[in-house]
Write an enzyme that holds these catalytic residues in place. Structure first.
Site, mmCIF file in Angstrom:
data_model
loop_
_atom_site.group_PDB
_atom_site.id
_atom_site.type_symbol
_atom_site.label_atom_id
_atom_site.label_comp_id
_atom_site.label_asym_id
_atom_site.label_seq_id
_atom_site.Cartn_x
_atom_site.Cartn_y
_atom_site.Cartn_z
ATOM 1 N N SER A 171 0.835 -1.204 0.000
ATOM 2 C CA SER A 171 0.000 0.000 0.000
ATOM 3 C C SER A 171 0.873 1.258 0.000
ATOM 4 C CB SER A 171 -0.956 -0.069 1.190
ATOM 5 O OG SER A 171 -2.034 0.789 1.013
ATOM 6 N N ASP A 245 -9.429 -6.108 -4.055
ATOM 7 C CA ASP A 245 -9.020 -4.938 -3.267
ATOM 8 C C ASP A 245 -10.118 -3.869 -3.336
ATOM 9 O OD1 ASP A 245 -7.802 -2.641 -2.206
ATOM 10 O OD2 ASP A 245 -5.815 -3.296 -2.870
ATOM 11 N N HIS A 281 -7.867 -5.756 0.014
ATOM 12 C CA HIS A 281 -6.691 -4.923 0.301
ATOM 13 C C HIS A 281 -5.917 -5.423 1.507
ATOM 14 C CE1 HIS A 281 -4.306 -1.295 -0.030
ATOM 15 N NE2 HIS A 281 -4.451 -1.068 1.256
#
Ligand SMILES: *[C@@H]1O[C@H](CO)[C@@H](O)[C@H](O)[C@H]1NC(C)=O
Ligand SMILES: CC(=O)N[C@H]1CO[C@H](CO)[C@@H](O)[C@@H]1O
Length: 307
Positions: A171, A245, A281
């Site tokens: 991320s 995600d 995610h």
């Protein structure tokens, strides 16, 4: 890995509270958003994460507590875990762990344990400024200075500078990893990216649709879409993408993958690798096959420097 899911729950909590927070802010004023965006992008103070930072000792790991000083005077808290160079099984590879935006490096230690103990790689993990026990407040410019300082530290460390360094970022950590790969290509030997984005303004319409018209207000940009073009074709890259995600659209990873140059090495063709997991995610990291893929890449695709 139970503790990993605790970590994942935390990032989910952070993002949901971000959504609530933004919905209320948007009706109030855009000026507020402008001011608060750093708090949204870098929620470093939630859940006591500035106060309590676990150390590798909690996982019975020998480590060195290191303070890395930035060129603007911030002190970054880092943990360094080195293997014995004379060990016949010494891998001569170092994973530079670049954390996501929530929590602190203490929450990532189950992963550090796995990489150091089971895979036998050296590990360097540090807190960005304003995170954990590092000084300062987070910002894009600041986190980039932190990365510069960490790369200087690696160069100055005899064992680290002689090992094959592999930045590994999830991320926001992926954006930092791309920044490093783009500028310090000669110092790294591989790159591992997970669920990272093209840029913050391009994530905003997806996470906070109501804010799409004002995403240009973002002062935090992290333009990985451009930076990835600077990554040398000599660097093997692994892209780990959660096809479900819900925060960063998987297309972002796909575009980064399509954009990075194909790696070619004189001996063999070391290509960029794409791996997709049916995961979101925050749970891609615990998806079946994730760590096998990860380890195979680090072991086989990252050619030790000098070999
Ligand atoms: C690690 O790799 C570097 C660069 O190839 C080499 O100089 C060094 O001797 C290696 N160290 C060990 C212990 O293999
Ligand atoms: C949105 C979402 O799926 N969040 C998940 C993040 O991971 C935790 C732990 O695996 C789940 O409980 C959440 O549902």
């Amino acid at each position: 890995m139970l503790s990993v899911s605790t970590l994942l729950n935390l990032s989910h909590y952070v993002l949901s509270s971000g959504i609530l927070l933004v919905s209320s802010i948007s009706v109030l004023s855009l000026a507020a958003l402008y001011v608060f965006q750093r708090k949204l992008v870098y929620p470093s103070t939630l859940n006591n994460a500035r106060k309590v930072v676990d150390t590798p000792a909690k996982y019975q790991l020998a480590y060195e507590a290191v303070t890395i000083e930035t060129d603007d005077g911030e002190q970054l808290q880092a943990f360094l875990l080195l293997h014995e160079r004379k060990d016949p099984a010494y891998t001569n590879k170092t994973i530079l762990v670049l954390s996501p935006n929530a929590g602190n490096i203490g929450l990532f230690l189950p992963v550090v344990h796995h990489i150091y103990e089971n895979m036998r790689y050296n590990v360097l993990i540090y807190s960005y400024r304003g995170y954990g026990h590092s000084t300062g407040t987070p910002s894009e410019d600041g986190l980039k200075r932190d990365a510069d300082a960490v790369m200087r530290y690696i160069t100055s460390n005899n064992q680290l500078s002689q090992s094959s360094v592999i930045p590994y970022g999830r991320s926001l950590g992926g954006a930092v990893a791309i920044y490093i790969a783009a500028r310090y290509g000669h110092q790294i030997a591989g790159l591992i990216l997970e669920n990272t984005f093209l840029s913050i303004p391009k994530v905003v319409p997806h996470v906070f649709p109501v804010l799409s018209p004002v995403s240009w207000l973002c002062t935090e940009v992290w333009n990985s879409e451009e930076d990835i073009k600077l990554v040398s074709p000599q660097i093997p890259c692994l892209f780990l993408s959660g096809s479900e995600d819900e925060i960063v659209p998987p297309e972002h990873m796909k575009v980064l993958y399509d954009t990075v140059s194909d790696s070619i090495d004189s001996q063999r063709s070391v290509v960029k690798i794409w791996r997709e997991f049916k995961a979101n995610h925050n749970n891609t990291i615990v998806a079946p096959g994730y760590w096998d893929t990860w380890e195979q890449f680090a072991r086989e695709m990252v050619v030790p420097i000098g070999k």
